[in-house]
Write an enzyme that holds these catalytic residues in place. Structure first.
Site, PDB file in Angstrom:
ATOM      1  N   ASN A  85       0.869  -1.174   0.000  1.00 26.68           N
ATOM      2  CA  ASN A  85       0.000   0.000   0.000  1.00 26.68           C
ATOM      3  C   ASN A  85       0.912   1.233   0.000  1.00 26.68           C
ATOM      4  O   ASN A  85       1.453   1.613   1.026  1.00 26.68           O
ATOM      5  CB  ASN A  85      -0.867  -0.045   1.272  1.00 26.68           C
ATOM      6  N   ARG A 103      -2.618  -1.965  -3.397  1.00 27.74           N
ATOM      7  CA  ARG A 103      -3.829  -1.199  -3.124  1.00 27.74           C
ATOM      8  C   ARG A 103      -3.809   0.081  -3.956  1.00 27.74           C
ATOM      9  O   ARG A 103      -2.810   0.797  -3.986  1.00 27.74           O
ATOM     10  CB  ARG A 103      -3.879  -0.821  -1.653  1.00 27.74           C
ATOM     11  N   HIS A 139     -12.928   3.313   0.795  1.00 24.70           N
ATOM     12  CA  HIS A 139     -12.858   2.303   1.870  1.00 24.70           C
ATOM     13  C   HIS A 139     -13.586   1.010   1.467  1.00 24.70           C
ATOM     14  O   HIS A 139     -14.004   0.238   2.330  1.00 24.70           O
ATOM     15  CB  HIS A 139     -13.525   2.788   3.179  1.00 24.70           C
ATOM     16  N   GLY A 195     -10.219   9.130   8.362  1.00 24.01           N
ATOM     17  CA  GLY A 195     -11.204   9.252   7.294  1.00 24.01           C
ATOM     18  C   GLY A 195     -12.324   8.291   7.653  1.00 24.01           C
ATOM     19  O   GLY A 195     -12.048   7.203   8.146  1.00 24.01           O
ATOM     20  N   ARG A 241     -11.595  16.706   7.687  1.00 24.25           N
ATOM     21  CA  ARG A 241     -12.426  16.988   6.499  1.00 24.25           C
ATOM     22  C   ARG A 241     -13.853  17.353   6.909  1.00 24.25           C
ATOM     23  O   ARG A 241     -14.392  16.786   7.858  1.00 24.25           O
ATOM     24  CB  ARG A 241     -12.499  15.750   5.590  1.00 24.25           C
ATOM     25  N   PHE A 300      -9.277  11.395  17.739  1.00 17.91           N
ATOM     26  CA  PHE A 300     -10.440  11.204  18.609  1.00 17.91           C
ATOM     27  C   PHE A 300     -10.059  10.907  20.060  1.00 17.91           C
ATOM     28  O   PHE A 300     -10.818  11.223  20.965  1.00 17.91           O
ATOM     29  CB  PHE A 300     -11.352  10.113  18.035  1.00 17.91           C
ATOM     30  N   LEU A 324     -11.375   4.289  15.254  1.00 14.90           N
ATOM     31  CA  LEU A 324     -12.357   4.743  16.241  1.00 14.90           C
ATOM     32  C   LEU A 324     -13.472   3.711  16.417  1.00 14.90           C
ATOM     33  O   LEU A 324     -13.852   3.378  17.548  1.00 14.90           O
ATOM     34  CB  LEU A 324     -12.938   6.084  15.784  1.00 14.90           C
ATOM     35  N   GLU A 336     -13.497   0.558  16.069  1.00 12.57           N
ATOM     36  CA  GLU A 336     -13.080  -0.662  16.759  1.00 12.57           C
ATOM     37  C   GLU A 336     -12.746  -0.410  18.224  1.00 12.57           C
ATOM     38  O   GLU A 336     -12.866  -1.301  19.051  1.00 12.57           O
ATOM     39  CB  GLU A 336     -11.817  -1.245  16.096  1.00 12.57           C
ATOM     40  N   GLU A 341      -8.035  -4.918   5.507  1.00  7.36           N
ATOM     41  CA  GLU A 341      -7.966  -4.642   4.069  1.00  7.36           C
ATOM     42  C   GLU A 341      -6.840  -5.430   3.412  1.00  7.36           C
ATOM     43  O   GLU A 341      -6.977  -5.893   2.283  1.00  7.36           O
ATOM     44  CB  GLU A 341      -7.764  -3.129   3.852  1.00  7.36           C
TER      45      GLU A 341
END
Ligand code: ADP
Length: 401
Positions: A7, A91, A180, A212, A241, A284, A332, A334, A384
Site C-alpha cells: 500500500n 492497493r 474504503h 477518514g 475533512r 479522537f 475509532l 473498533e 484490508e
C-alpha cells in the site's frame, strides 16, 4: 502460496507478507519519509523482534528493495529468496468506473490507470510509482491492483448521480464513487459469517470510522449507497475533512473572501472536521479526553460527529427498507465504546438494545447487542490487507488455468 501486499502513499509504504495456505502474516512493516530526510523502515517479522532501518531512501524503488532485503535477511527475514513470493497485490485508491473488481496488472492496465489517476491526483500517482518500482524489481512476479472504489460499483445511478447537468457526468465522470470499499466488503462479509447467515439475505450498515470515515449500505451483499462521494471529502464529519456541507459555502468563500480553489480545498480537507470545530485535535483520543475535561468545543465536535453517523445509519435503513446488522470498524469504530454508544443513542427504534458489558471491548470481534435484539450490533476489526491478499490469490490461480 506467499502473497506480498503493498500500500504505497506519496512518502510512505505499508507492506504485509502472507502465507496463503493458512492466511498467516509472516511479516509486516512500514516505510516512512520516502524522498524526505530521515527515511525509516520498521520491519516486524512474526515471532521476532521488530527491526528498524534508518537509511536514505530517495525513491520508492530503493524503499521496496530494502523491504525485499528485510524479508530475505538471514536474521530478521521470513523467507529465503524473493522468488518465494508468488504474487504482489497493490492497493489503489481509485479505479474509476472501469474497475468493479480487482485485476491482474499488465502494461495495458498501467496505461489505463494513468487515465484514472486524473480522478485521484493525490492518491493514485504514488501507488503507480510503487507498482512501477515493484515491477522493475520483480519482473516475473504476477501483480494485481485492488481498488478502494470497486465494491461500490454496484450502486445504482439513483444513488451515484449528482443532480448537476448530465453532460458533466458524461464528459468528466463526475459522480459518487465511494471509498474504503475493501474494508466495507470485508466487514460486511465477516458479519454474515459471524452471524451464520447468508449475506444475500441481509441488510447491513457498515461504519468505517477512523481519521477518514465512511458509512455504506450493503444490501444482499452489494453496496447500494455510501457516504463518500466523487472524492473522500463527502459524507461524515472527519478528522480534518468537512464531510457534507452546503456547496454554496465554497462559492461564498471564493467571492466574499477572495480565496482561490487551492485555499478552499485546503480548508475543507485539512483544517475542518473535528479539528476545525474543536480547535483541539483531529485525533479522537485527544478529543474524548478534552471533552471529558470540560472542553465545550471538543464536546461539540464529538456530538456533531456522532449525530452525522446516526443520521447516515437512519437514512440507509430507509434506503434498504430495514437493517439486520450495524457494524463498526477502523481506529475509532473498533476502539471506542463511547463513540459506538453515542452514535446508537436514539436509534433503538430500529430494533436493538446495546449490551454495555459486551460493548466494553477494543479491537476485537464482538456482537454487542443484547441477545433478544433483532438488529445485531457488531465490532469487526477491518483487514484490508487480507482482502487484497485473497483477491490476489484468486486472480493468480485463475490466470494459471
Ligand atoms: P486512518 O486509517 O483513516 O488513518 P484509523 O482507522 O487508524 O485511521 O483511525 C484513527 C483514529 O482512531 C484516530 O482518530 C484515533 O484517535 C482513533 N482511535 C484509535 N484508538 C482509539 C481509542 N482507543 N479510543 C478512541 N479513539 C481511538
Amino acid at each position: 502460496m506467499k502473497v506480498l501486499v503493498i500500500n504505497a502513499g506519496s512518502s510512505s509504504l505499508k507492506y504485509q507478507l502472507y502465507d496463503m495456505s493458512n492466511e498467516a502474516v509472516l511479516a509486516k512493516g512500514l516505510v516512512e519519509r520516502i524522498g524526505i530526510e530521515g527515511s525509516l523502515l520498521t520491519h516486524r517479522p512474526e515471532g521476532k523482534d521488530k527491526h528498524v532501518i534508518e537509511t536514505e531512501m530517495p525513491d520508492h524503488k530503493i524503499a521496496i528493495q530494502l523491504v525485499l532485503d528485510a524479508l530475505v535477511d538471514p536474521v530478521v527475514g521470513v523467507i529465503k529468496n524473493v522468488d518465494e513470493i508468488t504474487a504482489v497485490g497493490h492497493r489503489i485508491v481509485h479505479g474509476g468506473e472501469k474497475y468493479s473488481s480487482s485485476v491482474l496488472l499488465d502494461d495495458q492496465l498501467m496505461e489505463e490507470l494513468k487515465e484514472v489517476s486524473k480522478l485521484a491526483p493525490l492518491h493514485n500517482p504514488p501507488a503507480l510509482i510503487g507498482i512501477r518500482a515493484c515491477r522493475e524489481l520483480m519482473p516475473h512476479t504476477p501483480m494485481t491492483a485492488v481498488f478502494d472504489t470497486s465494491f461500490h460499483q454496484t450502486m445504482d445511478p439513483v444513488a451515484y448521480m449528482y443532480a448537476i447537468p448530465y453532460e458533466l457526468y458524461e464528459s468528466d465522470k463526475i459522480r459518487r464513487y465511494g471509498f474504503h470499499g475493501t474494508s466495507h466488503k470485508y466487514v460486511a462479509n465477516r458479519a454474515a459469517e459471524m452471524l451464520n447467515r447468508n449475506i444475500e439475505d441481509m441488510k447491513i450498515v457498515t461504519c468505517h470510522l477512523g481519521n477518514g470515515s465512511s458509512v455504506t449500505a450493503v444490501k444482499h451483499g452489494k453496496a447500494i449507497d455510501t457516504s463518500m462521494g466523487f472524492t473522500p471529502l463527502a459524507g461524515l464529519v472527519m478528522g480534518t475533512r468537512t464531510g457534507d456541507m452546503d456547496p454554496a459555502i465554497v462559492t461564498y468563500l471564493m467571492s466574499e473572501k477572495g480565496w482561490d480553489a487551492k485555499a478552499v480545498d485546503n480548508l475543507m480537507n485539512k483544517k475542518s472536521g473535528v479539528l476545525g470545530v474543536s480547535g483541539v485535535s483531529s485525533d479522537f483520543r485527544d478529543l474524548e479526553k478534552a471533552a471529558a475535561e470540560g472542553n465545550k468545543r471538543a464536546q461539540l465536535a464529538l456530538d456533531m460527529f456522532h449525530y452525522r453517523v446516526r443520521k447516515y445509519i437512519g437514512s440507509y435503513a430507509a434506503a434498504m427498507g430495514g437493517i439486520d446488522a450495524i457494524v463498526f470498524t477502523a481506529g475509532l469504530g473498533e476502539n471506542s465504546p463511547m463513540a459506538r454508544e453515542e452514535i446508537l443513542k436514539g436509534l433503538e427504534f430500529l430494533g436493538f438494545e446495546v449490551d454495555l458489558a459486551k460493548d466494553n471491548v477494543r479491537g476485537k470481534e464482538v456482537i454487542f447487542s443484547s441477545d433478544n435484539s433483532r438488529v445485531k450490533l457488531m465490532v469487526i476489526p477491518t483487514n484490508e490487507e487480507l482482502m487484497i491478499a485473497r483477491d490476489t490469490k484468486v486472480l493468480v490461480q485463475e490466470a494459471k488455468h
